[in-house]
Structure formats: structure tokens, C-alpha cells
Design a protein around this motif. Structure first.
Motif, PDB file in Angstrom:
ATOM      1  N   ALA A   1       0.834  -1.202   0.000  1.00 40.89           N
ATOM      2  CA  ALA A   1       0.000   0.000   0.000  1.00 40.89           C
ATOM      3  C   ALA A   1       0.870   1.254   0.000  1.00 40.89           C
ATOM      4  CB  ALA A   1      -0.937  -0.011   1.204  1.00 40.89           C
ATOM      5  N   ASP A   2       1.949   1.212   0.739  1.00 43.45           N
ATOM      6  CA  ASP A   2       2.829   2.379   0.794  1.00 43.45           C
ATOM      7  C   ASP A   2       3.477   2.642  -0.559  1.00 43.45           C
ATOM      8  OD1 ASP A   2       2.232   2.813   3.420  1.00 43.45           O
ATOM      9  OD2 ASP A   2       4.129   2.042   4.213  1.00 43.45           O
ATOM     10  N   GLU A   3       3.870   1.592  -1.225  1.00 41.54           N
ATOM     11  CA  GLU A   3       4.485   1.776  -2.539  1.00 41.54           C
ATOM     12  C   GLU A   3       3.506   2.436  -3.519  1.00 41.54           C
ATOM     13  OE1 GLU A   3       7.736  -1.918  -2.669  1.00 41.54           O
ATOM     14  OE2 GLU A   3       5.653  -2.282  -3.232  1.00 41.54           O
ATOM     15  N   ILE A   4       2.267   1.974  -3.471  1.00 41.73           N
ATOM     16  CA  ILE A   4       1.281   2.571  -4.380  1.00 41.73           C
ATOM     17  C   ILE A   4       0.988   4.013  -3.968  1.00 41.73           C
ATOM     18  CG2 ILE A   4      -1.137   2.458  -5.119  1.00 41.73           C
ATOM     19  CD1 ILE A   4      -0.861  -0.530  -5.297  1.00 41.73           C
ATOM     20  N   ALA A   5       0.901   4.253  -2.686  1.00 46.27           N
ATOM     21  CA  ALA A   5       0.644   5.630  -2.226  1.00 46.27           C
ATOM     22  C   ALA A   5       1.761   6.568  -2.674  1.00 46.27           C
ATOM     23  CB  ALA A   5       0.495   5.657  -0.706  1.00 46.27           C
ATOM     24  N   ALA A   6       2.993   6.095  -2.595  1.00 46.65           N
ATOM     25  CA  ALA A   6       4.112   6.939  -3.014  1.00 46.65           C
ATOM     26  C   ALA A   6       4.054   7.207  -4.515  1.00 46.65           C
ATOM     27  CB  ALA A   6       5.435   6.271  -2.637  1.00 46.65           C
TER      28      ALA A   6
ATOM     29  N   VAL B   1      -8.211   3.080  -2.812  1.00 42.08           N
ATOM     30  CA  VAL B   1      -8.824   4.385  -2.556  1.00 42.08           C
ATOM     31  C   VAL B   1      -8.011   5.203  -1.560  1.00 42.08           C
ATOM     32  CG1 VAL B   1     -10.392   3.438  -0.799  1.00 42.08           C
ATOM     33  CG2 VAL B   1     -11.038   5.500  -2.036  1.00 42.08           C
ATOM     34  N   ASP B   2      -7.481   4.557  -0.521  1.00 43.54           N
ATOM     35  CA  ASP B   2      -6.699   5.311   0.464  1.00 43.54           C
ATOM     36  C   ASP B   2      -5.332   5.711  -0.088  1.00 43.54           C
ATOM     37  OD1 ASP B   2      -8.842   4.865   2.108  1.00 43.54           O
ATOM     38  OD2 ASP B   2      -7.880   3.291   3.296  1.00 43.54           O
TER      39      ASP B   2
END
Lengths: 363, 363, 363, 363
Positions: free
Chosen positions: C169-174, C212-213
């Protein structure tokens, strides 16, 4: 590590000599050859039917047959992107793709025009020198016949390449042989075809050796960078690909209405092979430029130029002031590499003046 | 019933007077205006950065702002099909369509370039005079919002039209009001914008009245038919449509590299409003042509020409020999209708000589 | 050097045990989940308006809002290529391009559908693990605003990737943060979204964390590989991208007429989160497969599978007989690498039987 | 003048009898035939390779060869728009266009998918009965060979048409002969091919008479409206057009991965010619509907239905309440014309109940 700028940099900049009259930005920064202007003036006489039904266009078609030593399809168009798209559209079916290098103008510098207008994928392959080798084509065999993959149908070579390198006639012949054996055809993006021809002997025989004799199917024949004010041509060497050419030209926005003015320009350069003289001169100027910086401290250059561009790496601190003094474009920012390009009208004085400035600033 | 040919037809043909120096094929059969040639010669001076980073292009942009009385996007391109495709691409989203007439150049004479490059449907509506009326737009409301139908997004009007008729400023304003109310924008295909302007008063104020003041969003501003050797422009009046314009121009093959030579041509015609004088003259020549045949036995003409073309119906037997003597194109074979078109360089002598031949042959 | 085949190879082949009931070719070789079949039968009741004006589709839309924890656009489509093309078409303007990896399904396995239907370039970047990193996006900044280059507008990530890896999730958020800062939007090709979700926790909260987040704008939400007989969905999380979605779906051939039957299938898997159970099971079977071969002589495997595929390198001589016994696909012929893929219906017995065969043949 | 509503309208509405179980909205509002559901259940057995490498697809191909009496290309796809686009893409070259009627589904109801995906113009011709005649093709001869015009390359006929009319075998043969003589090929949009076949005799011999024997080159063979839950096929009768078909199917988003489930559905309807029985029944129900209203005061109907739709004109005041009672779609608002469509599952009771309501409300 980047060398730091010299303590007297400001003084060096302030005391730069006069810049050359013509910069080294690009060969499309040059104007038109005087013979081209004269031809336009001469063609501006009364009425002539539009869209190529005029004597100048007929003359151009004859000159092309003469140039390539046999009947060819010769289609005048507006610009290089248009020529490439028209040529490729003549050779692609649905679900086909175009094999090229990662440096190719069609893949990098045409704003997606090929994908948009062709509705086709480009398959850019890696290449250190912007040239393809037959093994790269052979490695695509696993794509052929598999419905999930776009089908390699056209190999698009740039001659001379975007890195200023030149394919030999044998190299192109080998690529054509492999492509044809695999069911593909070969397109030459020749925005600087004249410079390649000059590099390979500078004769019409040389031109034929790496085009029609080598098995090339279609050519984008550049005129603008060689001294026209604007105009290119698509040359169809493989007659099977020419049947729809005139419709395709119109469909890709590339049918000039007052075509006589494009034809007249081209005829002016083909007459007496001014096009080859122009290119040979531009190439010679690039060699002079290269020779002048090859030994300089702080300047790194690779192999001598095959055609009309030099790609030196300069000290980082030197690039901006040098460019402000005499314009050129960056090439690879990461390694402080720039591109200097000569044109048909670059003079020895331009080269000397530029080299004087480089030495003054860098050494 | 077609009247039979006169018994002395062969003799009439043999004794035709000298044909006019310039025929009536099309305004794109004309050459370039002398001021245009002079401008090209003057612009051919040293180097200038490509793709519009040059003083001539900057001047052109200023001249366009001046012409339309406010800042506009002004994009030089190669040709009319290219201008239309570029303009429409600036206004279309996916699944949108273009409303036009069944006569429109984009629908009939561009070899499918719009559909190919835009990936969009054209919706050609019937029209007796090649003009649209607001009611035709309103009748499309049932398509809006229904996912099965391409969504009308752009109304493309031709001014003056392919039939030589001219929209009044009020007519265009009414169409713009309806289109905007329905969420559509309006494009003007102005390959002969100058002739329309001349017909509507022949001043810059007239131009503004049926473009920027009427609510038009985008214009294809024709230059070639008005005396350039080649060049058109896309004028973006609605700034919201201009954000992607420069990318789109490149994507549709329409970015001239040595742009100064296109700009210089346009500047030459805009200076002193030569473009309006050229158009007014062409229109006047068409009126003279019309007046000369309006009363002739065997020749049927409709309303007087609004711009620079006449569409007479001739005796069937007269068309071929007349064309052989002085070229023109057929229009509607079924009713023996032909098109005579005048240009900026048509002379009164051309008209007189042509009329003499028509009378000699037909009467 | 390739190890030579064992002297008793023929005998080993002849004495292979019974193959597993289900092979490891692909998760789209599996059938439909029983709940899916039941749902189709239940939905086959009388008439229902076509194109989504039915209760099953309304239910699906509600279920998607529930799944993502807020209102979303939820559009049922036929297949994965269609979902990808529809999603990308919603986010691309003219002269835009799509950033992806060299492994991406859109670039490699869709026969040029994106280029054809979108009229847009794909920009495939190199990647060892089929994942992008923000630095790769940042390195594209030099393309932005330059009219010669297609403009990066959409980043398309595959989750889980074509190599079976999974973004955190963090990779996608970045990646989303970088993309948005640069003016791009992010698309998730989630043909195996369920397997990624299972790998990242297997809850709806996990799904939201990397979609989404994390800032994802558009998702291709896969159903077929998760147990449908056929059906995918496009989820529009960024409302600005959804305004034209329904028109685009129709324009790309992806509007099912009897939509209730696609909706009912999806509803069956979303009810009680069967979709997550299916994916978790498939992932577990891949892990079991990996564990069973990880220590074997002659078999090389990389890191444990994140999702439902294993990419072992086998002795060259073993591949053909093993495949003949129980089918699977080649991955990289040059290094004798194959792909084994598990599905929602792979059983422990299938894995055991397959491993027994591998050991029998290879060890 | 529209007749005014009866004074007791409110009372008539309040006392309407029970509506029919199934409305007359469209044949794609119907569900799936029981044999289709059974076939799906039966096909859901273990694994099968994706993309058509399965026994159900092989069986479908054999059944098609049998149906048309000779080897054909048979390609399963998702939906009607997809089938049409795939078929047309197989026959179009660059700058070609598709000739059709102004009523054609491809021109009106596919949201511009053909123009977008084909990159080609549609040329919709006027037609009172949604059928073309050979003279309309012949009248296009003036476009051929002229580079300004998109080149007519495919004639797309709809059988039965969007207006419910049916071409006779002779009519199609004559159109094929003209098209072929002019260098064009013929496509049949057969979303309701079964209904046309039923109308023309209802045998496989009848099918052949207006397809393969008549010279048709390509067919979109509809399944969904005939009782599938979703699935169509492209039938290539002209082998020259089939060489790229499998690549094109993938390129237009129309390659089902779990193809066995589409094949199994089709096989179920082809077995025992359920497809023809379904169509004959739907046609008979439309005739019953027509017969029931043909004599009614206030209802105007044209000729008896050839297939499964009736297009009556009703009193304006009756349309809304009748629709609210039992749904159907408007056809031509201006003349108060609506469309009633029957399906494979429409019952005599449905027809009787509907007619009772119509009589109750209108008479």
C-alpha cells in the motif's frame, strides 16, 4: 565528480569573442538554399492545377526514378512526421506493430502521431548507437502468430540515426534480408538521408547501395534539413506498398494543394546534386568541429562524427554560458552531454569562431 | 430533356477565341501573391530556431491578436485538412461527434482524415445551401446523454461554404448561442474565410462580427487560397480549448519546422490587409462572371455569388469543349452543373476572355 | 551449460504417476465458482431491461460503494483488455501517453488494442520485478510541456504484477503522490486484484489501503480469473474521470446488453467475500507449490510467491515431458523458465500430484 | 392535428387489466434459453485452456462449417458492436469507408465505436425501409479512385434491418454482385440473423441462400437476442478476409478468455436448430401483435412485420400510460411512433394481455 568551475569564470564569459554568425542548434534552424528560393520564384507563374497535376511535380517524379535507377512511387508531403506516418500507414495492417530503436524519432519526437494516426504500436528496442542488428529482429519471432501480441510488420530504421551514426549498405541489406525472411518490410526514416549518402560515398550509386539495392521498401526522403524551406517525400520502392499511397497521403493531412511549390524546391536540390553537396558540406563542418574539440581538456567526445552532429560532454559549469553565447541543445543532462549540429550553410568561419569560444571558456 | 447540340458545333469549337490566361479551376490553382514571395526571400536570412521560436512567428501571433481584437491562440499549420483536424481534436472528447453539413469539406473531401485522426464520428446534416440552422442543432437533443449515440460536441460550419454561400454574422451568432446552450462548441472551417469577410463588409470589424463577436470557439484560417504558397492557421478564440493545442498540432503532423517561412507569408498578407483586398477582388471577379452569363440562353444560374464561385448549369454538349478550351471542374453531373471559381489573381481580362468563349460556344 | 538429460529419462517419463486433475496453465483455465453458476440461474427469470437498467446491476453498484467505503463509479464490462482500454480512455487527452512497465499486460499482451483504440502511446519502462518506483516517474519530467513528446498523463500499475509480485500500500501511495504532483493520474490493472488483496491482508480494509486510500484514480477490477465465467469492472474512484465513462464503455465495445448476467456473477463473489476466499486459496496453493520445489535439485526458484504464480527454472530436458504430462506455459525460454499458476479451484491434491510428478521426473 | 384524449382517460388507466408477464421493450430484455443455461452448467467442469483452445470452441467451429455447408472462419466474440467492428476491421484498408444506411446500428447506435476503432468513415445512405439497393452502390462510383474521398470498400447490410424489414436472398445477391464488381465486399450485420432466416423459410438452406450462396463475405452472427445470455460470432465466408481475424479479435477487445462458456451457449442453440425455433416463435408473436392492433381505431400500422418488431403510431395521449403499464420504447416521437418487440420467450398470453390493455386504453 563534476569539476568545479574555474575561479575566473565570470571574466572568461565577459571576454568571450564574437559568436559565430550561425549557431549549432539544428539543421532545421538553417534557411533555404538560394537555388530553392529561385525555384519558388520561377514556379510562381500563372495557374497550375492543384494536388500535383502540374509539370513541376511530374518533373520531380521523373527525377526520383532517375535518382533510384528505376520507377518508384514519389509522393511529396509537408514534413518529416507526416512522411513517416504516411510511409508506415502504407505497410501496416490491423494489429501490426512497428519495430524501431528507443532513440527513433517516430518513438520519441513525434508526440504520439504514429500511434494516433496509425492506430498501431511501436516496439522500440534498446540500442547503444541507435542502430538495429538482425539478431534483434530474429528475437521477435516468438511474437509472430500469437494473437495476444501486436505483430511485427515494419522495421523502421533511421538513416543517418538520431545519434548521428550511419548504417553501412551491408548492414541495411542484412536487416532487410532478415526482415523479409520474417515477413516484415523495411522503412527508412531519412530525414537526413542526404547526410547518410554523403557519408557513404556521396554519389547516387551510394544512395542506391543502401536503399533500393539493399532491399529497402519505403523511404521518408528528407528535404527540409537539406536546404528546402519545407518539404519531404515518401519514396515507395516496393510497388506492392504503393497502391493506396495517394489516398493515405490525403488521409494523414499531407497532401499539399499548391504542390508545384514543394516540387520546385526539391527539383532545385536534385538538379546537379546540390542535395549531396549540401550534405557533404554539413558533414565536413561537423568533422571540423569534432577535430577542434577532440583534444581539449575537459571536453569528452566519442568517435568522429559519421554525419553532421557532434555529441560532446562538457564541464557542467560551461554549458549554460556557452549556450547563451551561441545556442545549442542539451542531449543528456545526466552526463552533461550536448548536441552540436551543422547545416548546409554552416561556414568554416562559424566553426572557427565557435571553437575559439569553446577554448576560451573551457580551457 | 437535354437540348441537342447545334449543327455547327465543330465550327464553333474550331473558331473559339484565345482562352483566358488563367482558368477558373480553383483558387488553389493560383500562385502566390508577390508580397508573399518577397516575404519568403526576406525571411531567408541566417539561422532561426525551428518550430516557431522565431521573430516571424511572434509577429504573426501579435498580428492575430490585433486582427481579432483580443488575445487569441494562433497556430500555424500546413494545410486545410490539417487545420480542421487540429481544431476539432482540440474540442473533442471520447465518444463525441462533429455536426456538419452533408457538403462539408471535412465530411466529403478529406479522405476520412477526421475519422481516422480524431477517432470520431462526423454527423453530416442535409442542407440545400450548405448552411446549418439552429433548429437542426436542437433536433439533436435526443442524442445527448444516451450512451448508444456518439455525443454531439462540436458544430463545424464552413464560412464561406462549399457552395459559395456565406453565413451572416447573425446567423452564426444564433448557431453559436444554440450550440453553447446545448453544451457544444463551434468551429469555423475558414479555408475561404477571407472571401466571407469580404462578402460581409471587407473590414476587420466585419471579421470580428461573425467570429469572435458571434461566439465562435475555433477557426481554421485559410491562407493558401488567399495567396500564400502554402499555409493555414488554427485560431483558438475560446481559451479553454487551447491548453493542449501545441501538442495536438504536433500529433496531427502539422508542426512546420522552419516555421518562419509560413509566418512570413501570412504576415505579408495581413500587413495592410492584402488578404482582404485579395478576397474582395476574387469575389468581384465572380460577380462579373455571373453577370456575364446570367442572361445567356442555355445557361442557368442561381442567385448571384456571395463569394468567389459560380455554379452554372450548361448545355450538356457545351461542357467538354468549353473545359478543353479553358479548364474548370464538374459539380453535379446529373444536372450539367459546373463550378467556376475565381482567385486573387483573376483579371478582368480573364473574365472577359472567358465570357467571350462561353458566348461564342453556347449562344 | 545445460545439464544433460538423465540416461533413464524415457523410463522416468513412462512411469510418471497420474497427473493432477487440474493443470497449472493459468487461472483463466479454471471454470466458474458454483455460486456464480447459481447466480446466473437465479437471474434468468423473466425480462429485465438491457444495458444495466436492472436490479442486479444496481445491486452491484451498491456493493462496490460498500466495498470501497464510498461512492464510486462502477462499470461492468466484458474482459480485461476492455476494462483497461475503457479506464485509460477515461483519463487520456490527445497527445497523452500511458506510463507502464515493459512487462505490463497492456504493453505486451493486448495485441495493440490500447494504441489502436486509445490512439495513444504507451511508454513502457524497464523493471526487474514488474513494479515501478516514483523515481521512474520523476525521470519523465523532461518530457512534460515539450510539444515533440507525448505527454505522460496516466501511470498504469498492475496489481498483482505480471511477474506475480505485489505492490505494498505504501508503494502505491508513493507512486500516486508523485504522479499527482506531476499532474498524472493512476490506473490499477487489477486483473488479479483479489490475489493482491489476499496477499496484503485479505480484508476489505486491505483493499482500500492500496486503492482508494492510496490515491488510485481508476481500477480494472478483475472477475474472470477469480471465478466468474466472464466479467470485469471498471471502478472510477476519481469522480472527475467518470463523467464520460458510460459513453466510453459503449465506444470501446464493452457494454453488455443482458448486463444482469454479468452483475449477478459479480454479486455472487462479493457476497460473503467469496472473492477474497478464492484468491487467498489460490495464493496458498502457489505457496505450497513453491515450497514443494524450493529445495529440489535442478529446480531454481526465486523469492516465495506473493500471489498465485511460481516461475521456476527447470532442467531443459524436463520441460517438454513435464508439460505433456500436465500443461503449463513457458515464460523465458532462454533460461528454461516456466510459469505455474494456481487458481481458485486448485486443490491440495492437485499440488501434491504435480509435485510428485516433478520429483519423479527431475530428481 | 393530434386527437385529444378521451374524457374518461383517468378511469381507463385506473381500470387497466393486469399487464403481461413480459413486456415488449426488446429482445435483449429476455433472459437465456434453458438449454443455454444447461450448457453453461455442463461446461463448468474442471479446467480448459483459455482463448478457444478447448473442445467446446472446436465443436462450435465444426457446427458453423456444417451450418454454412462449407469451411468458414468462426470467431466467438462478446457483443454485437464488437462483432461488427471486428468484421469491418477485417475488410478495411487505410482511407476506406463503410457504406451503410442512415438507420444502421453501426452508424446510429454504437457511440462512434466503428469510427474510433476502425479509424474509418461510415457513409450512411438514405433509405425508407432501412435496406440498400444496388443503384445506391453504383452511384458511389464517382468517389472511387479520387484521392480526396474516402474509398467505399465495405457494404454493411443489416439483416433483418433496424426497421424490422428483411432482404430477400435475391436482393442480397444483387447487392453482392454490384459490390464485388465495384471492388467492395459485403458484411451482414446479423444481430437478428435468426429472425431473418426464420422469415425467409426457417431452414439452414434458407440461411445459406441469403449468405454464402448470395456472395456475402462476412457476417456478424447474433446470439444474444436469440437466447444466449451473451455471445456473438463473426463468420468469415471469404477466406481472403480471415487471415488477420484472430489478431483483430484481440485488438478490438473481443477475445473471451474462458471461451468455452460462450461456445457452449452457441452450441446449445445450434443443436437441433433451437436458434431457428426461437426466431420463428418471436416472429410469430410479432405477427400476432400486429394482427391484434391492425384494425384498431386510433392505431396506425404499416405493412405486416417481416420479423419480430411492430412500429405502430398511437394516439399521443395513450403512449405514456400504456408504457407505464407495460414498458416499450419510443421510435419516432414526431409521429407518435413506438416500437414493440417480441423475443424468443414471448408467450401468446403476453400478446393477448398486451392487446387487451391496448384495446382497453385506446378504443
Amino acid at each position: 565528480m563534476t569539476p568545479s568551475s574555474p575561479p575566473d569564470l565570470a571574466q572568461r564569459i565577459a571576454s568571450l569573442p564574437s559568436p559565430p554568425e550561425r549557431a549549432f542548434a539544428s539543421d532545421n534552424a538553417a534557411g533555404a538554399h538560394p537555388a530553392v528560393i529561385d525555384a519558388i520564384v520561377a514556379a510562381n507563374t500563372g495557374h497550375a492545377l492543384a494536388y500535383g497535376a502540374d509539370p513541376w511535380t511530374a518533373e520531380f517524379e521523373d527525377r526520383c526514378a532517375d535518382l533510384f535507377g528505376r520507377p518508384v512511387g514519389a509522393y511529396l508531403v509537408w514534413n518529416g512526421t507526416g512522411a513517416n506516418v504516411m510511409a508506415l500507414a502504407s505497410a501496416l495492417g490491423p494489429a501490426d506493430c512497428v519495430v524501431c530503436t528507443e532513440w527513433s524519432h517516430i518513438a520519441v519526437d513525434e508526440a504520439g502521431a504514429p500511434e494516433r494516426i496509425l492506430g498501431a504500436k511501436l516496439l522500440p528496442l534498446p540500442s547503444a548507437d541507435a542502430k538495429l542488428v538482425p539478431e534483434q529482429l530474429e528475437a521477435l519471432a516468438h511474437l509472430q502468430g500469437v494473437e495476444h501480441h501486436a505483430q511485427p510488420a515494419v522495421v523502421s530504421l533511421t538513416q543517418c540515426t538520431e545519434l548521428g551514426t550511419v548504417y553501412s549498405a551491408d548492414e541495411i541489406a542484412a536487416l532487410c534480408a532478415t526482415a523479409h525472411r520474417m515477413g516484415m518490410v523495411v522503412h527508412l526514416d531519412g530525414a537526413r538521408l542526404a547526410n547518410a549518402c554523403a557519408a557513404l560515398g556521396g554519389t547516387r550509386q551510394a544512395l542506391r547501395s543502401f536503399t533500393v539495392d539493399a532491399g529497402v521498401d519505403l523511404i521518408s526522403f528528407g528535404g527540409t534539413k537539406n536546404g528546402l524551406l519545407g518539404g519531404e517525400a515518401v519514396i515507395v520502392l516496393n510497388p506492392a506498398l504503393g497502391r493506396r499511397a495517394k489516398f493515405i497521403r490525403k488521409m494523414v493531412n499531407q497532401l499539399p494543394s499548391k504542390m508545384r511549390f514543394v516540387a520546385a524546391q526539391f527539383n532545385a536540390l536534385l538538379e546537379g546534386d546540390v542535395w549531396l553537396a549540401n550534405a557533404a558540406h554539413a558533414n565536413a563542418m561537423a568533422t571540423a568541429l569534432y577535430d577542434g574539440v577532440a583534444g581539449l581538456d575537459g571536453v569528452r567526445v566519442g568517435a568522429p562524427p559519421a554525419a553532421n552532429s557532434v555529441f560532446p560532454c562538457l564541464p557542467d559549469w560551461a554549458i549554460a554560458p556557452l549556450r547563451e553565447w551561441c545556442f545549442f541543445w542539451d542531449w543528456d543532462h545526466a552526463i552533461h552531454q550536448v548536441r552540436w549540429m551543422t547545416a548546409w550553410d554552416t561556414t568554416s568561419d562559424d566553426v572557427s569562431a565557435f571553437l575559439a569560444g569553446v577554448r576560451h571558456l573551457v580551457c
